[in-house]
Design an enzyme around this catalytic site. Structure first.
Site, PDB file in Angstrom:
ATOM      1  N   ASP A   1     -16.973  21.723 -34.568  1.00  0.00           N
ATOM      2  CA  ASP A   1     -17.747  21.248 -33.414  1.00  0.00           C
ATOM      3  C   ASP A   1     -18.793  22.268 -32.959  1.00  0.00           C
ATOM      4  O   ASP A   1     -19.765  21.917 -32.288  1.00  0.00           O
ATOM      5  CB  ASP A   1     -16.823  20.918 -32.239  1.00  0.00           C
ATOM      6  CG  ASP A   1     -16.196  19.541 -32.402  1.00  0.00           C
ATOM      7  OD1 ASP A   1     -16.641  18.792 -33.288  1.00  0.00           O
ATOM      8  OD2 ASP A   1     -15.258  19.233 -31.642  1.00  0.00           O
TER       9      ASP A   1
ATOM     10  N   GLU B   1     -14.203  16.373 -15.084  1.00  0.00           N
ATOM     11  CA  GLU B   1     -13.317  17.530 -14.976  1.00  0.00           C
ATOM     12  C   GLU B   1     -13.311  18.142 -13.584  1.00  0.00           C
ATOM     13  O   GLU B   1     -12.280  18.623 -13.115  1.00  0.00           O
ATOM     14  CB  GLU B   1     -13.717  18.584 -16.017  1.00  0.00           C
ATOM     15  CG  GLU B   1     -13.549  18.134 -17.472  1.00  0.00           C
ATOM     16  CD  GLU B   1     -14.725  17.291 -17.976  1.00  0.00           C
ATOM     17  OE1 GLU B   1     -15.715  17.121 -17.258  1.00  0.00           O
ATOM     18  OE2 GLU B   1     -14.625  16.798 -19.127  1.00  0.00           O
TER      19      GLU B   1
ATOM     20  N   PHE C   1     -14.279  23.044 -21.054  1.00  0.00           N
ATOM     21  CA  PHE C   1     -14.436  22.163 -19.892  1.00  0.00           C
ATOM     22  C   PHE C   1     -13.389  22.488 -18.828  1.00  0.00           C
ATOM     23  O   PHE C   1     -13.575  22.190 -17.649  1.00  0.00           O
ATOM     24  CB  PHE C   1     -14.329  20.704 -20.317  1.00  0.00           C
ATOM     25  CG  PHE C   1     -15.162  20.370 -21.528  1.00  0.00           C
ATOM     26  CD1 PHE C   1     -16.442  20.886 -21.667  1.00  0.00           C
ATOM     27  CD2 PHE C   1     -14.659  19.572 -22.539  1.00  0.00           C
ATOM     28  CE1 PHE C   1     -17.210  20.598 -22.783  1.00  0.00           C
ATOM     29  CE2 PHE C   1     -15.427  19.266 -23.657  1.00  0.00           C
ATOM     30  CZ  PHE C   1     -16.703  19.787 -23.782  1.00  0.00           C
TER      31      PHE C   1
ATOM     32  N   ARG D   1      -6.445  24.603 -31.516  1.00  0.00           N
ATOM     33  CA  ARG D   1      -6.426  23.383 -32.308  1.00  0.00           C
ATOM     34  C   ARG D   1      -5.847  23.552 -33.705  1.00  0.00           C
ATOM     35  O   ARG D   1      -5.144  22.657 -34.193  1.00  0.00           O
ATOM     36  CB  ARG D   1      -7.856  22.864 -32.407  1.00  0.00           C
ATOM     37  CG  ARG D   1      -8.038  21.686 -33.336  1.00  0.00           C
ATOM     38  CD  ARG D   1      -9.466  21.174 -33.260  1.00  0.00           C
ATOM     39  NE  ARG D   1      -9.661  20.012 -34.097  1.00  0.00           N
ATOM     40  CZ  ARG D   1     -10.316  20.026 -35.261  1.00  0.00           C
ATOM     41  NH1 ARG D   1     -10.816  21.137 -35.715  1.00  0.00           N
ATOM     42  NH2 ARG D   1     -10.467  18.925 -35.963  1.00  0.00           N
TER      43      ARG D   1
ATOM     44  N   ARG E   1      -1.346  23.602 -29.874  1.00  0.00           N
ATOM     45  CA  ARG E   1      -1.445  22.500 -28.907  1.00  0.00           C
ATOM     46  C   ARG E   1      -0.217  21.600 -28.948  1.00  0.00           C
ATOM     47  O   ARG E   1       0.186  21.030 -27.939  1.00  0.00           O
ATOM     48  CB  ARG E   1      -2.730  21.705 -29.116  1.00  0.00           C
ATOM     49  CG  ARG E   1      -2.892  21.093 -30.475  1.00  0.00           C
ATOM     50  CD  ARG E   1      -4.199  20.295 -30.571  1.00  0.00           C
ATOM     51  NE  ARG E   1      -4.489  19.960 -31.957  1.00  0.00           N
ATOM     52  CZ  ARG E   1      -5.281  18.979 -32.335  1.00  0.00           C
ATOM     53  NH1 ARG E   1      -5.861  18.209 -31.438  1.00  0.00           N
ATOM     54  NH2 ARG E   1      -5.517  18.733 -33.603  1.00  0.00           N
TER      55      ARG E   1
ATOM     56  N   SER F   1      -5.802  14.658 -27.921  1.00  0.00           N
ATOM     57  CA  SER F   1      -6.338  15.929 -28.424  1.00  0.00           C
ATOM     58  C   SER F   1      -5.621  17.132 -27.816  1.00  0.00           C
ATOM     59  O   SER F   1      -5.390  18.130 -28.495  1.00  0.00           O
ATOM     60  CB  SER F   1      -7.830  16.038 -28.114  1.00  0.00           C
ATOM     61  OG  SER F   1      -8.551  15.050 -28.806  1.00  0.00           O
TER      62      SER F   1
END
Lengths: 281, 317
Positions: free
Chosen positions: B120, B61, B86, B170, B13, B40
């Site tokens: 998560d 979104e 998303f 990530r 990222r 993020s």
């Protein structure tokens, strides 16, 4: 400039186009198309600053229009053709295999006048907001217009867009809701009530104007009022009262012809009520 | 033997963030839109240098995708950024109608893709995004492997005219590609030449494939290793050329078996050159919470799995 009489004549012809287009292929959405005909004629022949002969997707230096409820493509196609975007005779190809006039509007057939596909509901207001923000970033002082259905506001994305446009001060945007209180399964009140529509848009931070969508004087006056409100930090919403199916007695005020074409017999009855003012395609 | 030196450890990222900043410097029409995940997804570098070209949409979104389509219509080059789940599944219809079908020059940046999102859990660990996006006509799908390649991919994505889905992740992972390598959309990268087995990997699994290749070579096998950063359009030439030589293939990806790279390679080979094939991918089950490396091991997305599949597929020749 076109006077009221000329606009009325164009509207009659556009309504003939709509009835003939959908009846001849036994499919399409005449009800909403007939209902917004007067507004669309006023928009394209009186209100928009636009260049039909030199259409560009970007629309730099002119007003741009987004149709969110793409199922009323017949009225848009007719108005686009009648205002010079493409040959009127091409209206005869509506919904026929190989046509540029797809059932719902598209850009992939490169039909002049269309900048975005629509049909799946609830997206057009967001698209218009994006174009309006880009216009501002580009230093283009022209405006963006969006038309959507009233039932369409049952889509959640519309309210995401409503919230964003006011927060981001998108004040070069005029949205219009075709407020006929009809949708496929019945009246909006029966299906999922719109409640206090004006109050809702006002609460979301929009300037709200009510307009009679069948009175050219009122359309011209209220759209001028809407334009005068631009540049003040708020987007503008015009709630336009219309009758679905307006102009043909047996189609008017009912949702029966939302997505159903008249039969050939019904077509003849309908056309007898609509003067051929500019010549059929 | 070591085939590639680790030049450091970074997240992909951050490669996106640096690439977006560079793309913004190259082309003043590049704009960035975010749905409340600016830091993020690493859009903060761009936001800090070009605040007027950054748009905060909030947690909406669907609106973001369609707003970007409108901006692209007016000539902008919008990047929309959020978590991959998303950025794709949640707003599939907006992408389908307003971006892919309308052929808008919108770049969809999906961060935190795959299992390595980690703790998560499954609600955020999308492993069908490559499939969703590759099914859309007009859509280019890119899944780079490390920080450097993600930066190059981002710059190339901005320069390309048309809709692109750019997937990145990530976790901090090894950096092993060159920062000034050629990056051509649709062109795979041959990393190792060999003749016994073809390994085709994408995303985070490319490094695992490198490790697997080193082990297999020590054991006497000759591996042809391909880094496929573009899932669509797929580089058919580099795959067919390799497979003609080796006669068997292993694909490796951090994605469901359905719809991923392996699925695309299987289709290509079934239609043109039927060849024994094994897939390292997740077989029709959702993810769960855990540390990224632990999840990769539990779900069989690591060098050990690639080695086992390579031996299995060579035995099928």
């Amino acid at each position: 400039m076109n006077g009221i009489k000329e606009l009325e004549q164009i509207s009659s012809q556009v309504r003939r186009d709509i009835v003939r287009m959908v009846a001849d292929v036994s499919s399409g959405h005449p009800g909403g198309s007939l209902g917004v005909t007067d507004f669309m004629v006023a928009l394209y022949f009186k209100i928009l600053k636009h260049n039909p002969k030199t259409f560009t997707i970007e629309g730099a230096g002119e007003d741009v229009f987004y149709l969110s409820n793409g199922h009323i493509s017949p009225v848009w196609y007719s108005v686009l053709a009648r205002s010079g975007y493409f040959p009127v005779k091409e209206l005869s190809t509506f919904r026929i295999y190989g046509t540029r006039l797809q059932g719902h509007p598209t850009v992939c057939t490169k039909l002049s006048g269309i900048r975005m596909a629509s049909g799946s509901l609830g997206q057009g207001l967001s698209c218009g907001i994006g174009h309006a923000q880009a216009k501002k970033a580009n230093g283009d002082t022209n405006s963006v217009y969006v038309l959507m259905g009233d039932g369409e506001t049952q889509e959640g994305q519309v309210w995401e867009a409503a919230m964003y446009a006011s927060a981001a001060k998108v004040d070069n945007l005029i949205a219009v809701i075709d407020w006929n209180n009809q949708q496929i399964d019945g009246s909006c009140d029966e299906v999922l009530t719109l409640g206090d529509l004006a109050g809702r848009w006002s609460a979301f931070g929009w300037d709200v104007i009510k307009m009679d969508g069948h009175n050219f004087d009122d359309i011209i006056e209220k759209m001028a009022l809407a334009k005068s409100k631009l540049g003040n930090g708020k987007p503008v919403m015009v709630l336009m009262k219309t009758d679905m199916g307006r102009g043909v007695d047996f189609m008017c005020g009912t949702n029966e012809f939302h997505g159903k074409a008249p039969s050939l017999d019904q077509k003849a009855v309908a056309l007898a009520q609509l003067d051929e003012t500019l010549g059929d395609y | 033997m070591k085939r590639f030196e680790i030049k450091g450890n970074k997240d992909t990222r951050s490669g996106f963030g640096e690439g977006l900043l560079e793309a913004g410097r190259i082309n003043s029409e590049v704009v960035a839109l975010c749905a409340d995940l600016t830091g993020s997804v690493r859009m903060d570098l761009f936001k800090n240098e070009f605040p007027a070209r950054f748009y905060q949409l909030g947690i909406s979104e669907a609106n973001m995708a369609s707003v970007a389509a409108g901006m692209a219509t007016a000539g902008k080059v919008p990047f929309i950024g959020t978590f991959a789940n998303f950025a794709t599944g949640r707003i599939y219809d907006q992408i389908r109608q307003s971006i892919a079908y309308s052929h808008k020059n919108v770049k969809i940046a999906g961060s935190h893709a795959g299992l390595t999102l980690g703790e998560d859990g499954a609600t955020h660990q999308i492993m069908e995004d490559l499939g969703l996006m590759k099914m859309l006509p007009n859509m280019v799908v890119i899944n780079p492997c490390d920080h450097n390649q993600t930066k190059l991919a981002t710059i190339a994505t901005a320069a390309y005219e048309g809709p692109v889905y750019l997937r990145y992740g990530r976790p901090v992972v090894p950096v092993f590609t060159e920062p000034d390598a050629d990056f051509v959309i649709g062109k795979g990268v041959k990393m190792v030449e060999g003749s016994d087995v073809t390994i085709i990997a994408t995303g985070h699994l490319v490094w695992e494939a490198v490790l697997a290749t080193e082990v297999l070579e020590e054991q006497g096998y000759s591996v042809d290793l391909i880094n496929i950063h573009t899932i669509k359009p797929l580089d058919k030439d580099i795959i067919l050329e390799s497979v003609k030589k080796t006669g068997c293939v292993v694909t490796a990806e951090e994605h469901f078996m359905n719809g991923g790279l392996g699925d695309s390679v299987a289709q290509l080979l079934a239609l043109t050159l039927p060849t024994p094939l094994e897939m390292v991918a997740v077989d029709d089950r959702f993810g769960e919470s855990g540390k990224p490396a632990e999840l990769l091991e539990r779900y069989g997305l690591n060098s050990e799995s690639i080695i086992a599949k390579a031996k299995a597929v060579m035995a099928r020749k």
